[in-house]
Design an enzyme around this catalytic site. Structure first.
Site, PDB file in Angstrom:
ATOM      1  N   LYS A   1      -0.073   3.718  -2.726  1.00  0.00           N
ATOM      2  CA  LYS A   1      -1.072   4.789  -2.632  1.00  0.00           C
ATOM      3  C   LYS A   1      -0.428   6.164  -2.459  1.00  0.00           C
ATOM      4  O   LYS A   1      -1.088   7.178  -2.686  1.00  0.00           O
ATOM      5  CB  LYS A   1      -2.028   4.496  -1.485  1.00  0.00           C
TER       6      LYS A   1
ATOM      7  N   SER B   1      -6.436   3.116   4.165  1.00  0.00           N
ATOM      8  CA  SER B   1      -5.740   2.518   3.020  1.00  0.00           C
ATOM      9  C   SER B   1      -6.726   1.754   2.142  1.00  0.00           C
ATOM     10  O   SER B   1      -6.496   0.615   1.743  1.00  0.00           O
ATOM     11  CB  SER B   1      -4.617   1.584   3.493  1.00  0.00           C
TER      12      SER B   1
ATOM     13  N   SER C   1       0.794  -1.235   0.000  1.00  0.00           N
ATOM     14  CA  SER C   1       0.000   0.000   0.000  1.00  0.00           C
ATOM     15  C   SER C   1       0.822   1.280   0.000  1.00  0.00           C
ATOM     16  O   SER C   1       0.254   2.365  -0.057  1.00  0.00           O
ATOM     17  CB  SER C   1      -0.968   0.006   1.192  1.00  0.00           C
TER      18      SER C   1
END
Length: 416
Positions: free
Chosen positions: A46, A103, A43
């Site tokens: 992101k 997230s 993640s």
């Protein structure tokens, strides 16, 4: 410093480990271990999705109140997610906060489609932007960080992105310090446990998949000093956080109080899609068969056994079903044209992966028979997740093409 060295020695026994600490005022490297070795971002991806969104906001393409619509593709993302139904929307600011705190994978995909027209196109835009920023060892294949064996980066590149975010978008960067926000009736807490607990920490992002281990990029501003630190491949969230604390404690005081100018140059203008993605999806029966299946991109079609086995998606939990509803290694081998969508370490994981694929891509896979086949290579047993029941080569290739919409790798072949 002895504690840091001890922690580093322990961490380096883990093949996923990498770390990098940089003085964001001067660009001086303060600590580095395996910093340019390829790693899975999870993640941390992101961070780039948000960089692209902040750039679109700066260009006037998006405002905080712009509605980000969720397509079926975005709504189908695996947890962690907000759970926005297909056809519904949230504001761009809510999407930012959802990425920073929870997230949310569905929000990341929705942002990608809004800015790029499709998630795959947006991933190409992300990669181009990464290279323009000097992140030469980074390739993105999706906007969320969900498992993809070809989505790779380095600790050094992630530090570069962390610096770029705060240098290029100082106002938007403040979102990364959000410890929690309310979405509906739910309070979503930031996964970065160092916020509010370690002096000067004001972001940036955590990440985790089984293949990547526990990742963290942290930003520190204290006493005029600015530090960006990266830890990748932690065995647990707690051990990752402990290692980050020790790295920061041993390096922050070495940072300079004098900014020497912008460290990450801004290059190029990103062309964003003129309109958000369409909600409707092409029905499976209308998806064209490749004109020349034999000339299709093998890199896209082939599932590498060892890589996919180590980087399989976390299956979505669902009610238990009898194992024998899916053919396993103990049953007779299936013949004819089949497709393979993953190769996994255990039979249970392969079965669950097949069930999840049936749910997510039912227009493509609903009429076909799932089964698991074992394969041994260099002493390691893999469990191949496959579907049978295709009438022809063209039928199997068309299914593989359609599965790309659902972010599945696919290999079609004759199993006769």
């Amino acid at each position: 410093m002895l504690v840091v060295l001890a922690l580093a020695a322990s961490a380096e026994a883990n093949s996923k480990y990498a770390s990098f600490v940089i003085d964001a005022n001067t660009g001086k490297t303060l600590y580095s271990r395996n910093a340019d070795a390829p790693r899975y971002p999870a993640s941390l991806t992101k961070m780039m999705t948000l960089y692209m969104l902040f750039e679109a906001m700066e260009a006037g393409k998006v405002s905080k109140n712009t509605r980000i619509v969720f397509s079926r593709h975005a709504a189908s993302m695996q947890p962690t997610k907000l759970g926005v139904p297909a056809g519904k929307s949230i504001t761009a600011e809510t999407a930012i906060l959802a990425l920073v705190t929870k997230s949310a994978n569905d929000a990341a995909a929705a942002i990608a489609e809004h800015l790029g027209g499709s998630e795959s196109n947006f991933a190409k835009m992300m990669t181009a932007k990464a290279h323009a920023l000097g992140m030469s060892h980074t390739t993105f294949k999706n906007a969320s960080g969900l498992p993809n064996s070809r989505q790779v980066t380095t600790a050094h590149d992630m530090a570069t992105l962390g610096i770029a975010l705060q240098e290029h978008f100082p106002e938007q960067f403040k979102y990364f310090s959000t410890q929690s926000f309310k979405y509906g009736r739910t309070h979503l807490r930031n996964h970065n446990r160092l916020l509010g607990k370690v002096r000067g920490v004001d972001g940036i992002k955590t990440g985790y998949t089984r293949a990547s281990g526990f990742n963290l990029v942290a930003s520190v501003h204290t006493g005029g000093r600015s530090i960006v630190a990266v830890v990748m491949g932690g065995k647990t969230g707690a051990s990752r956080d402990a290692h980050m604390r020790e790295l920061l404690a041993s390096t922050v005081t070495k940072g300079s109080r004098h900014k020497r100018g912008m460290l990450v140059a801004r290059k190029g203008t990103t062309h964003f899609a003129d309109a958000p993605v369409e909600i409707a999806e092409l029905p499976a029966e209308e998806i064209p068969v490749p004109a020349h299946p034999d000339r299709a991109d093998e890199a896209d079609a082939t599932v590498t056994e060892a890589v996919v086995a180590s980087y399989a998606a976390e299956p979505t939990p669902r009610p238990a079903e009898p194992l024998d509803t899916i053919q396993t290694a103990s049953t007779a081998e299936r013949s004819g044209w089949v497709i393979q969508i993953a190769s996994l370490p255990s039979e249970d994981e392969a079965v669950e992966f097949l069930r999840n694929a049936q749910d997510r891509a039912s227009p493509v896979l609903g009429k076909h028979d799932p089964f698991v086949e074992t394969f041994e290579k260099s002493g390691t047993v893999y469990h191949r997740a496959r579907f049978a029941g295709f009438d022809s080569k063209s039928d199997a290739w068309a299914a593989c093409k359609a599965l790309k919409k659902y972010n599945y790798s696919c290999l079609a072949f004759d199993n006769s």
